[in-house]
Enzyme design. Structure first.
Site, PDB file in Angstrom:
ATOM      1  N   HIS A  82     -15.165  -7.260  -3.919  1.00  0.00           N
ATOM      2  CA  HIS A  82     -13.778  -7.684  -4.117  1.00  0.00           C
ATOM      3  C   HIS A  82     -13.631  -9.138  -3.688  1.00  0.00           C
ATOM      4  O   HIS A  82     -14.138  -9.531  -2.641  1.00  0.00           O
ATOM      5  CB  HIS A  82     -12.831  -6.807  -3.292  1.00  0.00           C
ATOM      6  CG  HIS A  82     -11.400  -7.195  -3.456  1.00  0.00           C
ATOM      7  ND1 HIS A  82     -10.637  -6.763  -4.519  1.00  0.00           N
ATOM      8  CD2 HIS A  82     -10.609  -8.016  -2.730  1.00  0.00           C
ATOM      9  CE1 HIS A  82      -9.429  -7.282  -4.415  1.00  0.00           C
ATOM     10  NE2 HIS A  82      -9.386  -8.056  -3.341  1.00  0.00           N
ATOM     11  N   ASP A 161       1.219   0.723  -2.889  1.00  0.00           N
ATOM     12  CA  ASP A 161       0.931  -0.704  -2.715  1.00  0.00           C
ATOM     13  C   ASP A 161       1.674  -1.534  -3.772  1.00  0.00           C
ATOM     14  O   ASP A 161       2.216  -2.590  -3.468  1.00  0.00           O
ATOM     15  CB  ASP A 161      -0.582  -0.966  -2.794  1.00  0.00           C
ATOM     16  CG  ASP A 161      -0.854  -2.457  -2.776  1.00  0.00           C
ATOM     17  OD1 ASP A 161      -0.515  -3.096  -1.762  1.00  0.00           O
ATOM     18  OD2 ASP A 161      -1.362  -2.999  -3.774  1.00  0.00           O
ATOM     19  N   ARG A 168       7.327  -7.222  -0.940  1.00  0.00           N
ATOM     20  CA  ARG A 168       6.810  -8.314  -0.086  1.00  0.00           C
ATOM     21  C   ARG A 168       6.958  -9.650  -0.801  1.00  0.00           C
ATOM     22  O   ARG A 168       7.312 -10.662  -0.210  1.00  0.00           O
ATOM     23  CB  ARG A 168       5.327  -8.083   0.235  1.00  0.00           C
ATOM     24  CG  ARG A 168       5.095  -6.982   1.259  1.00  0.00           C
ATOM     25  CD  ARG A 168       3.638  -6.547   1.274  1.00  0.00           C
ATOM     26  NE  ARG A 168       2.729  -7.617   1.617  1.00  0.00           N
ATOM     27  CZ  ARG A 168       1.438  -7.659   1.246  1.00  0.00           C
ATOM     28  NH1 ARG A 168       0.915  -6.691   0.516  1.00  0.00           N
ATOM     29  NH2 ARG A 168       0.684  -8.666   1.593  1.00  0.00           N
ATOM     30  N   SER A 183      -3.257  -3.650   1.891  1.00  0.00           N
ATOM     31  CA  SER A 183      -3.004  -3.666   0.445  1.00  0.00           C
ATOM     32  C   SER A 183      -4.326  -3.690  -0.331  1.00  0.00           C
ATOM     33  O   SER A 183      -4.558  -2.877  -1.235  1.00  0.00           O
ATOM     34  CB  SER A 183      -2.150  -4.901   0.124  1.00  0.00           C
ATOM     35  OG  SER A 183      -2.187  -5.195  -1.237  1.00  0.00           O
ATOM     36  N   LYS A 187      -6.524  -0.120  -2.328  1.00  0.00           N
ATOM     37  CA  LYS A 187      -6.997  -0.031  -3.717  1.00  0.00           C
ATOM     38  C   LYS A 187      -8.509   0.181  -3.754  1.00  0.00           C
ATOM     39  O   LYS A 187      -9.033   0.892  -4.600  1.00  0.00           O
ATOM     40  CB  LYS A 187      -6.599  -1.291  -4.486  1.00  0.00           C
ATOM     41  CG  LYS A 187      -5.090  -1.314  -4.754  1.00  0.00           C
ATOM     42  CD  LYS A 187      -4.590  -2.626  -5.302  1.00  0.00           C
ATOM     43  CE  LYS A 187      -4.579  -3.691  -4.258  1.00  0.00           C
ATOM     44  NZ  LYS A 187      -3.679  -4.792  -4.417  1.00  0.00           N
TER      45      LYS A 187
HETATM   46  N1  URA Z   1      -4.229  -9.172  -2.942  1.00  0.00           N
HETATM   47  C1  URA Z   1      -3.763  -7.911  -2.807  1.00  0.00           C
HETATM   48  O1  URA Z   1      -4.198  -7.007  -3.510  1.00  0.00           O
HETATM   49  N2  URA Z   1      -2.823  -7.683  -1.872  1.00  0.00           N
HETATM   50  C2  URA Z   1      -2.314  -8.633  -1.059  1.00  0.00           C
HETATM   51  O2  URA Z   1      -1.489  -8.349  -0.229  1.00  0.00           O
HETATM   52  C3  URA Z   1      -2.813  -9.943  -1.219  1.00  0.00           C
HETATM   53  C4  URA Z   1      -3.771 -10.196  -2.173  1.00  0.00           C
END
Ligand code: URA
Length: 434
Positions: A82, A161, A168, A183, A187
């Site tokens: 990631h 999320d 947010r 967050s 995922k």
């Molecule tokens: N990428 C994400 O998936 N979440 C965040 O909060 C910031 C960057």
């Protein structure tokens, strides 16, 4: 339980329990708790933060709010990568086939462009015919038959999320490390891999502008993975300039193919080899030095390029793109030049502005449903520390009739600083956190 009491507890520096976090998150997802109370909780977390246990719980609750992909039909260790997002970050297009060419199964769910950063799925969609949506059965079948599949995230991956991120985004609570780490990792956990390599970008084009913040984020994400019994390595990498030579969807696919053919920009190649080596390490292919040599051999032998061709064939793209990328990819023929306004060294690049300038050309999106023009983008001719003469080209802009060239050039003028002193250049690999 009342939302008010939970907000108050956190506001006064208390530690939230699993029941309280679950109650707030799921109450919000189910529409039982209003925006304003979750917004208040988020702002409280922004100032008081979450500790290690609270972060792990928030991540778990968000991961469990939707589908959790079960990758057990795929044999072997599944390692995911990631990136926290940058400009010109086409790393997955090289790393995924490189790692898969060594027999490691790559079952990758990637994202789309948002804000100033690009997304792997949009890049892959610039290959004519390439399908980024597969049924779960087809996804598994491709991974088992070809060793690789790269698809968009399913709509129901960590819906908590999605909803919280949107809030947010509109309440100035995005840039808090507990919230970002939970967050991202929610995922990743929902995606089902056994281990993760996290490319945490640092610098003017990254979420984390300072090394301290990036380290803290990296440690938080690795900590969350470990508290869920998953192995993880975070690599801190430089994002003080666009990555590689090209920015923009088709152009980045072109660069990935050139890199797989052995003609990559050295810093980009170093990044790809390092991330791939850590993925191999986590998949149990040997110690890190052995893994570095394995991935280098695979790149140099052309095995990784052939795996990229397999990926394209498996997902119905035109495989001729591998041999004739400039003919097959939609790349604009209209090129204009951004030039140096004085002589000197490129001393600073506000990379976020370069990413936004690319969006003005049409390469990205500011809203989730915006359309993308795959043909536009930039070729970066001069990077950090390069010397320039007055009026020497710095960037070639590939534009279309819908590009806002004036705004893009204005931003590039603000983004590039030229001075008389040659600056110190950071290594592309800054640190590794295990
Ligand atoms: N990428 C994400 O998936 N979440 C965040 O909060 C910031 C960057």
């Amino acid at each position: 339980m009342r939302p008010y009491d939970i907000i108050l507890k956190k506001r006064n520096g208390g530690k939230l329990t699993k029941e309280e976090i679950e109650y707030m998150v799921m109450g919000y997802v189910n529409g039982e708790i209003p925006d304003y109370q979750i917004a208040a909780l988020l702002m409280t977390i922004y100032f008081k933060h979450l500790d290690k246990d609270e972060r792990a719980i928030l991540t778990e609750v968000m991961a469990n709010s939707g589908d959790r992909i079960d990758l057990t039909p795929i044999k072997g260790t599944k390692v995911d990568k990631h990136s926290t997002g940058g400009v010109g970050d086409k790393t997955t297009l090289v790393v995924a086939p490189l790692v898969a060419s060594l027999g490691i199964r790559v079952a990758k769910m990637s994202g789309r462009a948002l804000g100033h950063t690009g997304g792997t799925i949009d890049k892959l969609e610039s290959i004519p015919g390439f399908k980024t949506t597969l049924s779960l059965d087809k996804f598994f079948e491709n991974v088992n038959n070809f060793g690789i599949a790269v698809v968009g995230q399913t709509a129901n991956l960590a819906p908590a999320d999605k909803k919280i991120y949107a809030l947010r985004d509109s309440t100035a609570t995005v840039d808090e490390i507990s919230l970002i780490s939970a967050s991202i990792m929610s995922k990743k956990l929902a995606g089902g891999a056994d281990a993760f390599v996290l490319d945490v970008k640092v610098g003017s084009g990254a979420f984390m502008k300072t090394l301290n913040d990036a380290k803290e984020l990296a440690e938080a994400m690795v900590g969350i993975a470990k508290s869920h019994n998953k192995n993880a390595v975070a690599v801190l990498t430089d994002m003080d300039e666009p990555l590689g030579t090209y920015v923009g969807n088709s152009l980045e696919v072109l660069e990935a193919i050139n890199t797989l053919k052995g003609n990559g920009e050295p810093r980009f190649v170093e990044l790809c080899l390092t991330l791939s080596a850590w993925m191999c390490y986590l998949a149990g292919k040997g110690d890190i030095e052995q893994c570095k040599s394995l991935v280098k051999d695979s790149l140099e032998s052309g095995k990784a390029l052939e795996k990229f061709r397999d990926l394209i064939i498996a997902q119905e793209g035109n495989p001729k793109v591998v041999d004739f990328p400039e003919e097959i990819l939609p790349i604009s023929k209209n090129i204009i030049t951004f030039k140096a306004n004085k002589e000197g060294y490129i001393s600073k690049i506000d990379t976020e502005k370069v990413g936004i300038a690319c969006n003005y050309l049409g390469a990205g999106r500011t809203k989730k449903d915006d359309n993308i023009d795959h043909s536009v983008g930039m070729k970066i001719l001069k990077k950090h520390g390069d010397s320039v003469l007055k009026d020497e080209p710095i960037i070639q802009l590939y534009v279309s009739k819908n590009s806002n060239i004036e705004e893009a050039l204005k931003l590039l003028n603000e983004a590039y600083q030229i001075s008389n002193e040659k600056p110190v250049i950071s290594n592309i690999i800054i640190d590794v956190i295990k």
